[in-house]
Design a protein around this motif. Sequence first.
Motif, PDB file in Angstrom:
ATOM      1  N   UNK A  31       0.840  -1.213   0.000  1.00 14.10           N
ATOM      2  CA  UNK A  31       0.000   0.000   0.000  1.00 14.10           C
ATOM      3  C   UNK A  31       0.871   1.257   0.000  1.00 14.10           C
ATOM      4  N   UNK A  32       1.867   1.301   0.894  1.00 11.89           N
ATOM      5  CA  UNK A  32       2.745   2.478   0.961  1.00 11.89           C
ATOM      6  C   UNK A  32       3.461   2.705  -0.366  1.00 11.89           C
ATOM      7  N   UNK A  33       3.975   1.647  -0.953  1.00 17.80           N
ATOM      8  CA  UNK A  33       4.715   1.783  -2.214  1.00 17.80           C
ATOM      9  C   UNK A  33       3.811   2.253  -3.348  1.00 17.80           C
ATOM     10  N   UNK A  34       2.631   1.656  -3.472  1.00 14.64           N
ATOM     11  CA  UNK A  34       1.717   2.056  -4.548  1.00 14.64           C
ATOM     12  C   UNK A  34       1.222   3.486  -4.362  1.00 14.64           C
ATOM     13  N   UNK A  35       0.922   3.868  -3.127  1.00 16.69           N
ATOM     14  CA  UNK A  35       0.474   5.245  -2.863  1.00 16.69           C
ATOM     15  C   UNK A  35       1.578   6.245  -3.188  1.00 16.69           C
ATOM     16  N   UNK A  36       2.782   5.942  -2.716  1.00 14.01           N
ATOM     17  CA  UNK A  36       3.896   6.872  -2.889  1.00 14.01           C
ATOM     18  C   UNK A  36       4.266   7.081  -4.358  1.00 14.01           C
ATOM     19  N   UNK A  37       4.283   6.012  -5.124  1.00 14.22           N
ATOM     20  CA  UNK A  37       4.783   6.097  -6.504  1.00 14.22           C
ATOM     21  C   UNK A  37       3.699   6.267  -7.568  1.00 14.22           C
ATOM     22  N   UNK A  38       2.449   5.860  -7.249  1.00 16.85           N
ATOM     23  CA  UNK A  38       1.425   5.858  -8.305  1.00 16.85           C
ATOM     24  C   UNK A  38       0.074   6.412  -7.865  1.00 16.85           C
ATOM     25  N   UNK A  39      -0.028   6.869  -6.633  1.00 16.35           N
ATOM     26  CA  UNK A  39      -1.292   7.376  -6.099  1.00 16.35           C
ATOM     27  C   UNK A  39      -2.414   6.340  -6.255  1.00 16.35           C
ATOM     28  N   UNK A  40      -2.078   5.081  -5.969  1.00 15.69           N
ATOM     29  CA  UNK A  40      -3.032   3.973  -6.031  1.00 15.69           C
ATOM     30  C   UNK A  40      -3.048   3.238  -4.695  1.00 15.69           C
ATOM     31  N   UNK A  41      -4.211   2.781  -4.304  1.00 13.20           N
ATOM     32  CA  UNK A  41      -4.288   1.895  -3.146  1.00 13.20           C
ATOM     33  C   UNK A  41      -4.135   0.452  -3.628  1.00 13.20           C
ATOM     34  N   UNK A  42      -3.919  -0.450  -2.705  1.00 16.73           N
ATOM     35  CA  UNK A  42      -3.841  -1.872  -3.054  1.00 16.73           C
ATOM     36  C   UNK A  42      -5.151  -2.312  -3.699  1.00 16.73           C
ATOM     37  N   UNK A  43      -6.274  -1.879  -3.151  1.00 19.16           N
ATOM     38  CA  UNK A  43      -7.576  -2.263  -3.701  1.00 19.16           C
ATOM     39  C   UNK A  43      -7.778  -1.700  -5.100  1.00 19.16           C
ATOM     40  N   UNK A  44      -7.376  -0.457  -5.321  1.00 24.63           N
ATOM     41  CA  UNK A  44      -7.496   0.132  -6.660  1.00 24.63           C
ATOM     42  C   UNK A  44      -6.638  -0.642  -7.657  1.00 24.63           C
ATOM     43  N   UNK A  45      -5.408  -0.955  -7.261  1.00 31.44           N
ATOM     44  CA  UNK A  45      -4.531  -1.749  -8.115  1.00 31.44           C
ATOM     45  C   UNK A  45      -5.188  -3.091  -8.427  1.00 31.44           C
ATOM     46  N   UNK A  46      -5.749  -3.732  -7.414  1.00 27.39           N
ATOM     47  CA  UNK A  46      -6.380  -5.045  -7.599  1.00 27.39           C
ATOM     48  C   UNK A  46      -7.553  -4.981  -8.565  1.00 27.39           C
ATOM     49  N   UNK A  47      -8.390  -3.948  -8.440  1.00 26.52           N
ATOM     50  CA  UNK A  47      -9.525  -3.806  -9.352  1.00 26.52           C
ATOM     51  C   UNK A  47      -9.033  -3.595 -10.784  1.00 26.52           C
ATOM     52  N   UNK A  48      -8.069  -2.716 -10.969  1.00 26.84           N
ATOM     53  CA  UNK A  48      -7.521  -2.487 -12.309  1.00 26.84           C
ATOM     54  C   UNK A  48      -6.920  -3.780 -12.870  1.00 26.84           C
ATOM     55  N   UNK A  49      -6.210  -4.502 -12.028  1.00 25.87           N
ATOM     56  CA  UNK A  49      -5.580  -5.750 -12.463  1.00 25.87           C
ATOM     57  C   UNK A  49      -6.624  -6.782 -12.874  1.00 25.87           C
ATOM     58  N   UNK A  50      -7.634  -6.976 -12.045  1.00 28.23           N
ATOM     59  CA  UNK A  50      -8.693  -7.954 -12.345  1.00 28.23           C
ATOM     60  C   UNK A  50      -9.415  -7.573 -13.634  1.00 28.23           C
ATOM     61  N   UNK A  51      -9.785  -6.311 -13.760  1.00 28.38           N
ATOM     62  CA  UNK A  51     -10.520  -5.876 -14.948  1.00 28.38           C
ATOM     63  C   UNK A  51      -9.656  -5.891 -16.209  1.00 28.38           C
ATOM     64  N   UNK A  52      -8.353  -5.716 -16.065  1.00 29.68           N
ATOM     65  CA  UNK A  52      -7.470  -5.738 -17.240  1.00 29.68           C
ATOM     66  C   UNK A  52      -7.359  -7.133 -17.838  1.00 29.68           C
ATOM     67  N   UNK A  53      -7.738  -8.148 -17.082  1.00 31.64           N
ATOM     68  CA  UNK A  53      -7.636  -9.533 -17.555  1.00 31.64           C
ATOM     69  C   UNK A  53      -8.906 -10.016 -18.255  1.00 31.64           C
ATOM     70  N   UNK A  54      -9.909  -9.153 -18.382  1.00 22.53           N
ATOM     71  CA  UNK A  54     -11.133  -9.520 -19.095  1.00 22.53           C
ATOM     72  C   UNK A  54     -10.837  -9.701 -20.580  1.00 22.53           C
ATOM     73  N   UNK A  55     -11.776 -10.332 -21.267  1.00 22.40           N
ATOM     74  CA  UNK A  55     -11.667 -10.468 -22.721  1.00 22.40           C
ATOM     75  C   UNK A  55     -13.058 -10.311 -23.324  1.00 22.40           C
TER      76      UNK A  55
END
Length: 152
Positions: A31-55
Motif C-alpha cells: 500500500x505504501x509503495x503504490x500510494x507513494x509512486x502511483x497514487x493507487x491503493x492496493x484495492x485500486x490496483x487489484x480492481x484495475x488488475x482484475x478488470x485488465x484480464x477480461x476479454x
Amino acid sequence: MSRTTDPALVGLAQGWCALSALHGRIEAHVERALQEHHDLSVREFSVLDVLSRQHDGEGGHLRMNEVADAVVLSQSATTRLVNRLEERGLLTRYLCLTDRRGIYTDVTPAGRTLLEEARPTNTRALREALDEAATRPELAPLVAAVESLTSA
C-alpha cells in the motif's frame, strides 16, 4: 480437556494469527509503495488488475459481484471504488449489448498505462515484504508456502 486447551485448536488459532500478520504486513508495505509512486491503493490496483484480464469472448466480462469477489470487498464497496476509478478516468462503464440490465466495466488506456507502470512497484514491494517476513520464525513457513505456489 476443554476446547480452549485442545492443542489442535490452539495451533489452529496461532496459525491463523500468523497468516493474518503476514497478510497485514504485506498489504501495508505494498500500500505504501503504490500510494507513494502511483497514487493507487492496493484495492485500486487489484480492481484495475482484475478488470485488465477480461476479454471480449463468451463470459469474458465480469459483473460487479464477480469483481467484488475477486478483490475481496463487498459489492457496495466495490461499486464505490469503481466510481472513484471512473472519476479519475481509469475505468469506463457501458451497457451489455445482450442484457440491457448488465453494466460492464473496462480499463481505459490511461488506466492500462497506470497499471503497467504500477506492476513493477507492486512486485518489488511484495518481494520486499516477503523477504522481511521470512526473517521472522513465526512467518517463515507461511512465506515458504506462498513462494511454493509460484512454482506449482
